[in-house]
Motif scaffolding. Sequence first.
Motif, PDB file in Angstrom:
ATOM      1  N   SER A   5       0.757  -1.324  -0.351  1.00 29.61           N
ATOM      2  CA  SER A   5      -0.170  -0.191   0.445  1.00 29.61           C
ATOM      3  C   SER A   5       1.021   1.466  -0.128  1.00 29.61           C
ATOM      4  CB  SER A   5      -1.308   0.649   1.374  1.00 29.61           C
ATOM      5  OG  SER A   5      -0.147   0.187   2.337  1.00 29.61           O
TER       6      SER A   5
ATOM      7  N   VAL B  87      -6.821   6.823  -2.587  1.00 33.55           N
ATOM      8  CA  VAL B  87      -8.026   6.443  -2.294  1.00 33.55           C
ATOM      9  C   VAL B  87      -9.776   7.077  -1.653  1.00 33.55           C
ATOM     10  CG1 VAL B  87      -8.918   3.954  -1.118  1.00 33.55           C
ATOM     11  CG2 VAL B  87      -7.238   3.995  -2.449  1.00 33.55           C
TER      12      VAL B  87
ATOM     13  N   ASP C 217     -12.186   9.258  -3.953  1.00 34.08           N
ATOM     14  CA  ASP C 217     -12.186   8.462  -4.864  1.00 34.08           C
ATOM     15  C   ASP C 217     -14.032   8.708  -4.523  1.00 34.08           C
ATOM     16  OD1 ASP C 217     -13.463   6.852  -7.095  1.00 34.08           O
ATOM     17  OD2 ASP C 217     -11.927   5.449  -6.757  1.00 34.08           O
TER      18      ASP C 217
ATOM     19  N   LEU D 273     -15.978   5.048  -4.783  1.00 35.02           N
ATOM     20  CA  LEU D 273     -15.910   4.988  -3.217  1.00 35.02           C
ATOM     21  C   LEU D 273     -16.537   5.159  -2.959  1.00 35.02           C
ATOM     22  CD1 LEU D 273     -12.896   2.669  -2.240  1.00 35.02           C
ATOM     23  CD2 LEU D 273     -13.184   4.787  -0.526  1.00 35.02           C
TER      24      LEU D 273
ATOM     25  N   PRO E 188      -3.165   1.316  -4.632  1.00 42.99           N
ATOM     26  CA  PRO E 188      -4.183   1.538  -4.257  1.00 42.99           C
ATOM     27  C   PRO E 188      -4.893   0.790  -4.026  1.00 42.99           C
ATOM     28  CG  PRO E 188      -3.668   2.264  -6.366  1.00 42.99           C
ATOM     29  CD  PRO E 188      -2.871   1.915  -6.101  1.00 42.99           C
TER      30      PRO E 188
ATOM     31  N   PHE F 130      -6.889   0.724  -0.456  1.00 39.67           N
ATOM     32  CA  PHE F 130      -8.264   0.138  -0.529  1.00 39.67           C
ATOM     33  C   PHE F 130      -8.449  -0.863   0.587  1.00 39.67           C
ATOM     34  CE2 PHE F 130     -12.162  -0.597  -3.057  1.00 39.67           C
ATOM     35  CZ  PHE F 130     -13.295  -0.070  -1.387  1.00 39.67           C
TER      36      PHE F 130
END
Lengths: 267, 92, 290
Positions: free
Chosen positions: C35, C56, C59, C62, C258, C262
Amino acid sequence: MKIRKRTFGLALYCGLLMLPIYWMLNMSLRTNADILGHFAFYPKDATLMNYINIFTDKAWYSGYINSIIYVSINTLISLATALPAAYAFSRYRFLGDKHMFFWLLTNRMAPAAVFALPFFQLYSTVALIDTHIAVALAHCLFNVPLAVWILEGFMSGIPREIDETAFIDGYGFPRFFVTIFIPLIRAGVGVTAFFCFMFSWVELLFARTLTTTNAKPIAATMTRTVSATGLDWGLLAAAGVLTIVPGALVIWFVRNHLAKGFALGRV
Amino acid sequence: MSLDWMAWTFPTAVFFISIVVILAAMTIWQVLWPSMERRGFLPITTTPGDRLFIGLLGSAYIHLAWIGLTGLTLWIAFGLAILWLVVVMIWG
Amino acid sequence: MEKWASNKAWFLVLPVFVIVAFSAILPLMTVVNYSVQDIFGPGQSVFVGTEFFKQVLADSRLHEALLRQFLFSALVLLIEIPLGVLIALAMPRKGVWVSACLVTLALPLLIPWNVIGTIWIIFTRPDIGLLGSTINHLGLAFDHTASPMDAWVTVMLMEVWHWTPLVVLLAYAGLRSIPEAYYQAAKIDGASSWAIFRYIQLPKMRGVLTIAVLLRFMDSFLIYAEPFVLTGGGPGNATTFLSIYLVKIALGQFDLGPAAAFSIIYFLIILLFSFIFYQALQNVGKGGRS
């Protein structure tokens, strides 16, 4: 009157539960042209063509055996390790017991998709890729905590006087545990084995990641068949029905055991 | 047996080593001077181990909130997290 | 019933610890390592710090997937837990029908998850499916590949169909642990069936309901194979749950960094909620017993 209403509700629920499965069975007994041609509630000219197609393909038959092998190994490992641990959790207070318990549970919470790659690497490192034992070990990640949890419940239902009496009578721990204690919670062991079998049988992501050919599970074989044949609904349905059969057999054979385990009622 | 695939970096190594050190220290502390459950400002009774878990989980969320909501340096979030951890450990 | 205090019990727990730690710890560390760096190939990577986390967290797709996921899991718990308890209450307490009910209930649980999706495709297709064509014959337009609402209904139906039996089995086990004497005493007192449920049955089911709520929360929050096979996350992004989106990033775009960031966030969310549920259910029980 009230009882009858309840029974009716239950029967209705069970009927609805079977409906999608029945529909798949119906599809599996018809040819693709027949399925797309007209709508029918039951197969008018039932044919076993779809099943014959599948069984002449060796990939299917080995997929079955692979799944059954790793599921059995997993159930055995889960039970063997979870039994003593559950005993410890139900009888003793020790340093970090609650944290250990919760940590075990957290292992169900990791999103498998991203862990697939490190898993593949880890099992490559120890040279276990494409073996049944690899899948069995990976499935321990979520089955062992569950087995501990369920068994702990059953064990807490057994009064501790039994342990004390046995120890006073001069039984050592291993002998007491195997000859007296485990028979007492036999039904609980059955229920736990059922849950381990179930979760290992239905899992696909780890099983598919860790195998290539030699230990490929049945459910993965099925996805391959799907992509290879496109939209042959009959074949797809037959493949689906076949993946249910082993589970159905297991549940049929353990049904009385299961009922007895639930009667003990300490899940 | 090669572990190259684990792609270690210096910061993550430091992170995991500190976690292990904290856990080891907690274990030794509890073996030598076991402490009982008690009730602080948190709505549940906790042992020091529970408070450590809550503290660490809270710290993780503090860092995430900091990254998500501000563009400032992470060291401030780190400071806040340490503060939170200490507060939870003492008064939680 | 005070438990015996002994740290020797650790030896009994050790096998479980070893076998779970083997599969759990190194992969988890690896995901954390992924990560924070951009990996191009074996041995080629650039340390990027918290860049991926930032990316992330910002986003918007998301955020949508996360909201969708919470809605889904909340609905799952709200429907499956009461329904499961209700059906468990209706189950016979003894006799030949017990086995029959158990076998019927357990069947959906024993179907591999991708096959569950296949079953529901076959069942709900407007042209060949029983459900799909029945609804269309009633004059209502139904197509889970075109309408987001229909897709949601189908996925919820599938989920409830698939997992309610687990809640029933667990709740039934809890009910069976109540001695017959309790019911007789309640009968003598003239207790209503609601009172029996509230003061005898519900407290006795605390343990199993803890298991049921936690299992259902975790597994529904991680749901992947069934909706992926059924809807592929569509139409549009209507049924793109967190796991489906995660796999899109990880495998579809091969953005390992990512995706790893996540999944750490994902894991932290589940960890927090499971911890809260676990504590809440434990403490509710304590209050009820005293």
